[in-house]
Write a protein that holds these residues in place. Structure first.
Motif, short mmCIF file in Angstrom:
data_model
loop_
_atom_site.label_atom_id
_atom_site.label_comp_id
_atom_site.label_asym_id
_atom_site.label_seq_id
_atom_site.Cartn_x
_atom_site.Cartn_y
_atom_site.Cartn_z
N THR A 227 0.81 -1.22 0.00
CA THR A 227 0.00 0.00 0.00
C THR A 227 0.85 1.28 0.00
N VAL A 228 1.88 1.30 0.79
CA VAL A 228 2.65 2.56 0.87
C VAL A 228 4.08 2.43 0.35
N GLY A 229 4.44 1.23 -0.10
CA GLY A 229 5.80 1.04 -0.62
C GLY A 229 6.82 0.96 0.51
N LEU A 230 8.03 0.66 0.10
CA LEU A 230 9.07 0.53 1.12
C LEU A 230 9.42 1.88 1.74
N GLU A 231 9.35 2.93 0.93
CA GLU A 231 9.62 4.26 1.51
C GLU A 231 8.59 4.60 2.56
N GLY A 232 7.35 4.21 2.31
CA GLY A 232 6.28 4.44 3.28
C GLY A 232 6.54 3.65 4.55
N MET A 233 6.98 2.40 4.35
CA MET A 233 7.29 1.56 5.52
C MET A 233 8.38 2.21 6.37
N GLY A 234 9.34 2.82 5.68
CA GLY A 234 10.47 3.42 6.40
C GLY A 234 10.19 4.81 6.93
N ALA A 235 8.98 5.34 6.71
CA ALA A 235 8.71 6.72 7.11
C ALA A 235 8.96 6.95 8.60
N SER A 236 8.64 5.93 9.39
CA SER A 236 8.77 6.13 10.84
C SER A 236 10.24 6.19 11.28
N LEU A 237 11.17 5.91 10.36
CA LEU A 237 12.59 6.00 10.74
C LEU A 237 13.00 7.44 11.05
N ALA A 238 12.14 8.39 10.65
CA ALA A 238 12.40 9.79 11.01
C ALA A 238 12.37 9.96 12.53
N ASP A 239 11.65 9.06 13.22
CA ASP A 239 11.55 9.17 14.69
C ASP A 239 12.60 8.34 15.41
#
Lengths: 755, 306
Positions: free
Chosen positions: A338-350
């Motif tokens: 649904t959100v791609g791997l970049e989407g999966m990794g979005a929370s790495l900003a935290d």
């Protein structure tokens, strides 16, 4: 000659500690016995989950009496000196003898140590061993003070000779030695006594305990492979797991279990990891399907139903575990779709990478920028390298990697494939951590190489920028490993990189992001202060506080705008970075020396090559070093060095004495001796070969040509006197020597060569 | 051979009876929200000092992040632990423990019971110990720990602690695959109740509240309040001005420590605590636990002669 048997029986000893502990027991006891004057023929140590055992045979029955004379101070020496002597010798003043010596009367101490019975020595040594045992972690229990890995229950200690077995009496914190032990906790719970090591081992086996760990491991492996073979299957080999499982059981019973069909679609690595980490199961593969379909568990019990209840229980636990794994796998796949791997990794900003280097997301941005730049020099498309860099850490945010951190990278590959990435990007997700150790495989696919290099270089420049370099044995961020990784990536792929430029680029990326991060936190602080100001009621104290806040706000705004300006002039940042980059390059050179030393290349040879221009091109540097090492290994090469050194010395002395530099203008028309003329000719010939070879970085041709100078140079020094009476001849010959120096130094800095 | 228990509560009752026979004081659950049975002052505080102690109790435990709306067969945000603590640890504690398994219907001759290394550490309590997780047929059924340190104090003598995860253990003994299907009482009675009848709805309610609704500002304030109150209680002089007695208020202060710990767990479930902040929060709770331990060891029950 009696035999000695010792067993320390306790509650369950952690599997990972057993082997080392049995070795320590053997060493401490045998060392202690030998030190006390006993000898022995042989010793062997064993461990099961509940015991450490040591068998020593051919022990001497008693230690010999020892008589020692020690010469002391003179009669009439100060009391202090005499007291010190008495302490050291362990005698009293009355025991001293006075003897005549050349220089007068001197005290002598005669120390007589009577022989001691082995039993006394053993009791003493064993107690000391128990009290000082080097467990990695030990504990107290009950109201006692003794420390052991887990509560110690009994000490078996017997000396066996022709007359029979006798208990060696000792007591450690209320535990008295005896001649009894216990077998399997459930299958043979009654204690029994033993009369020798053979008796001990045989009775233990009857009581369902296999004493030897190798025997348990072999039995497990043989039985597991047999059972699998009978079903047309094969057990996946795992020596570490085998050793661990052998340390978890006293009486191994191998059971072959089934994995529910529901879970066979999981990646094999997930099945394997989950079974191994949580349950200590071996994976069993079906060679026809290539899948892992069954498992082997090792019980510690024989039961009336042949393990049916045990196996059913284990299968149930495994299903619950795998249900979790499947849940993570499916959730992760859904997220990726649904959100791609970049989407999966979005929370790495935290997720903080390091408080001065920002979040994982910040780090990914840096790696992406760097990978894009590095890509062309490693044969990768910049867009693909950037794409891989953007997603290579995303799996860190997946549920599967949260549960099984050791699957990082691998899950990235699966998820990248599922998300439709291609062209080497999924492989880069898996491989960009490599090489981790010195024996790890080095990635060769261009995209993987680009990201792997960027990942490591960013780590190095980042920690260099915030001055967190490794010191001594401390290297908490594994920076030496990262540098070695870069070195191996470059060398094994024969990459031609100008490391300096890449490091400068990486450094400026790091510093820019560091400033952004600082700006971010300052801006947050400013917002907090503004809110505080609007809330604060009017009063003298608050006004004062308000003034302080205003000052602070101004300071922050100044800093922010200063940073804005610095952004515009990233040249300045680059200039500031150059010192750090130079430092980092020499760190790489140090690691390279260690790496090449293991490959048999001496450090002075590397130094000679590092001193040459282009030393940040590691492939070139190593090629040069290898060629030089090969040349120096020949007779000509070794002697050339002598000739070079002689030329260089004469030249340096003359230059110092005369205050001029002899660097140009040697002319063959002033050459008188044949050897002199021959050297001119040889140098011309060498020049003609070396210059073009160096152009194409063909070091071995250049160095072979250089080594060929050995004969003419040697002849020259034999036949020709450099410091001739004629000033003209002398100057011409010195200038000739400088040609030798120049030619040799154009290949490597031979002044660095030792010996 | 002991007959098999038929319900969740029968297993609890048999454990109570067994440990009562072995001389433990059977206590009731502590009346506050805790993450594990260890937090009960009967364990945390009573493991300190040199006075002998033996207690057993059921402790309802809350782990907000483990909530799964009652859907997961094994995971709950509210569950029960059975806790036994004996000081000093008796030499036959392993045998006593195995006896308790037999009492609840685990026949050691048919199962594979193993003690597998597991060191216990509680960063929030400043505590650690060595021991095992006990496996029955590959499943972890209990934690077995010899306490070495609590609140920064060496435990002398050492307490032996047993913790049974009751739901998981009971499900295994009763042969149940989903916790909500587990018979809570005897299913032959007029009103048979399953675990789900009692807890399915509350699991949903709490999961929703824990994850999405709990007011984080209020919780953050609660944390600060508990922290401040704990400090304030312990700052009071030991002598009570009203009665003239020496009264160290270790337990009321420790209640505030428990509160802070639970509020932290709730904040964690709400996802408002970052990785770096986590460590800081844990450190703050640990500081409270240490202060409480300091206070307790100066008290009568902590072994200080009055």
């Amino acid at each position: 000659m009696p035999d000695l048997l010792i067993e320390l029986f306790s509650e369950e000893i952690p599997a990972r500690m057993q082997k080392r502990a049995s070795e320590d027991l053997q060493k401490l006891v045998t060392d202690g016995l030998v030190e006390a004057g006993l000898t022995y023929a042989g010793a062997a140590a064993f461990a099961t989950p509940r015991r450490l055992t040591l068998a020593i045979d051919g022990l001497t029955g008693e230690s010999k009496a020892v008589r020692e004379e020690r010469r002391g101070p003179k009669v009439g020496a100060p009391d202090k000196a005499i007291e010190g002597f008495l302490r050291g010798a362990g005698v009293t003043r009355e025991d001293l003898e006075v003897r005549d010596d050349k220089k007068g009367q001197v005290y002598f101490a005669v120390i007589e140590k009577p022989g001691r019975m082995a039993a006394d020595i053993i009791a003493e040594v064993l107690e000391t061993t128990i009290r000082n045992f080097p467990w990695p972690k030990s504990m107290r229990w009950g109201a006692g003070t003794l420390k052991w890995v887990r509560p110690l229950h009994s000490i078996l200690c017997i000396l066996v000779d022709e007359a029979g077995a006798e208990v060696v009496p000792l007591e450690v914190d209320g535990i008295r030695s005896g001649n009894t032990t216990r077998g399997h906790r459930f299958m043979a719970p009654e204690p029994f006594s033993v009369t020798s090591f053979d008796d001990y081992e045989a009775k233990l086996k009857r009581a369902h305990v296999v004493l030897r760990a190798e025997e348990r491991a072999e039995a497990i492996w043989a039985e597991a492979t047999n059972q699998a073979f009978a079903q047309g299957l094969e057990v996946v080999e795992d020596r570490g797991l085998l050793a661990e499982v052998a340390g978890l059981v006293q009486w191994p019973v191998v059971l072959l279990g089934r994995i529910d069909d529901d879970f066979l679609g999981l990646p094999p690595e997930v099945l394997q990891t989950s079974m191994k980490e949580h349950q200590k199961f071996f994976s069993v593969k079906n060679p026809k399907t290539g899948r892992i379909e069954r498992f082997v568990t090792v019980a510690n019990m024989e039961t009336a139903d042949n393990g049916a209840t045990i196996l059913a229980g284990n299968q149930k636990v495994l299903s619950a575990r795998l249900a979790d794994a499947k849940f993570f796998w499916e959730n992760d796949l859904r997220t990726v779709k649904t959100v791609g791997l970049e989407g999966m990794g979005a929370s790495l900003a935290d997720v903080t990478f390091h408080n001065k280097l920002g979040s994982q997301a910040d780090r990914i941005k840096r790696i992406e920028a760097l990978a894009r730049e590095i890509a062309p020099s490693v044969g990768a498309k910049p867009d693909l390298a950037a794409e891989a860099a953007r997603i290579c850490k995303s799996d860190l945010a997946s549920e599967m990697v949260y549960e099984f951190p050791e699957l990082q990278g691998l899950m990235g590959r699966y998820y990248a494939e599922a998300a439709g990435h291609d062209d080497g990007v999924p492989e880069a997700c898996e491989e960009h951590y490599s090489p981790l150790g010195p024996s790890d495989d080095v990635p060769t696919a261009p995209v993987s190489v680009a990201v792997a290099l960027s990942d490591k270089i960013d780590t190095l420049t980042g920690f260099w920028a915030i001055d967190e370099k490794p010191t001594g044995s401390k290297d908490p961020f594994a920076l030496r490993r990262a540098a070695l990784g870069v070195i191996r990536l470059v060398l094994e792929n024969q990459l031609r990189l100008t490391l300096c430029e890449i490091l400068k680029l990486s450094m400026s990326v790091v510093k820019q992001l560091a400033l952004t991060i600082e700006g971010r936190s300052l801006a947050e602080e400013r917002d907090d202060l503004v809110i505080h100001l609007t809330k604060a009621p009017q009063s003298a104290a608050v006004s004062e506080r308000r003034r302080a806040i205003d000052d602070r706000l101004e300071e922050i705004s100044e800093r922010l705008s200063y940073m804005e300006e610095n952004y515009a002039t990233s040249d300045q940042i680059q200039a500031n970075s150059s010192i750090t980059v130079t430092d980092l390059i020499s760190f790489f050179h140090d690691r390279l020396k260690v790496f090449l030393k293991d490959k048999g290349i001496r450090h002075d040879i590397i130094d000679a090559c590092i001193a040459m221009p282009g030393n940040d091109d590691l492939t070139l540097l190593v090629k040069r070093a290898e060629a030089l090492a090969a040349t120096l290994a020949t007779d000509d090469g070794e002697n050339l060095i002598q000739g070079f050194r002689r030329a260089n010395n004469i030249l340096t002395q003359a230059e110092e004495a005369d205050g001029v530099e002899y660097s140009y203008g040697a002319d063959i028309k002033y050459a008188e001796e044949p050897a002199e003329k021959a050297l001119f000719a040889a140098l011309d010939a060498a020049d003609a070969k070396i210059a073009p070879a160096m152009e194409t970085q063909d070091f071995s041709t250049a160095m072979t040509a250089m080594a060929a100078l050995r004969g003419p140079i040697d002849q020259f020094f034999t036949d020709v006197q450099v410091n001739a009476d004629s000033a003209l001849l002398r100057r011409n010959r010195l200038n000739l020597l400088s040609r030798i120096r120049n030619i040799c130094l154009s290949v490597a800095d031979l002044t660095k060569i030792e010996g | 051979m002991v007959d098999k228990p038929r319900s969740f509560q029968e297993i609890i009752l048999r454990l109570q009876t067994y440990w009562a026979e072995k001389g433990c004081a059977i206590l009731q659950p502590y009346d506050m929200e805790v993450g594990a049975g260890t937090f009960h002052p009967a364990t945390t505080l009573r493991a300190l000092g040199d006075k002998p102690w033996a207690a057993a109790y059921v402790q309802p435990s809350r782990r907000p992040t483990d909530g799964r709306y009652g859907e997961n067969p094994n995971r709950l945000q509210h569950y029960y632990q059975y806790q036994v603590i004996i000081k000093p640890s008796p030499p036959d504690l392993q045998e006593l423990y195995l006896g308790s398994l037999a009492a609840i219907g685990v026949d050691a001759s048919m199962h594979d019971i193993r003690f597998v290394e597991d060191d216990w550490e509680s960063p929030t309590l400043g505590a650690w110990g060595l021991g095992w997780e006990v496996w029955c047929d590959g499943m972890e059924v209990s934690q077995f720990t010899y306490f070495q340190q609590i609140g920064g104090y060496d435990c002398r003598p050492v307490s032996g602690e047993l913790t049974y995860g009751l739901e998981r253990l009971a499900m295994y003994i009763l042969g149940i695959d989903h916790v909500m299907d587990m018979p809570f009482n005897d299913q032959q009675t007029p009103i048979p109740l399953t675990y789900g009848d009692i807890f399915k709805q509350t699991e949903q309610e709490y999961a929703r509240w824990n994850f999405d609704v709990a007011d984080t500002d209020v919780l953050l304030q609660h944390f600060k309040d508990a922290e401040a109150e704990c400090q304030r209680i312990l700052d009071e002089p030991h002598e009570d001005p009203k009665t003239g007695l020496r009264i160290i208020m270790a337990h009321p202060a420790y209640d505030q420590c428990i509160k802070a710990s639970h509020v932290f767990n709730l904040l964690d479930a709400r996802g408002v605590i970052s990785v770096t902040e986590r460590q800081a929060y844990i450190g703050r709770v640990r500081a409270l636990a240490k202060m409480c331990a300091d206070a307790f060891v100066q008290s009568d029950a902590g072994g200080q002669a009055a």
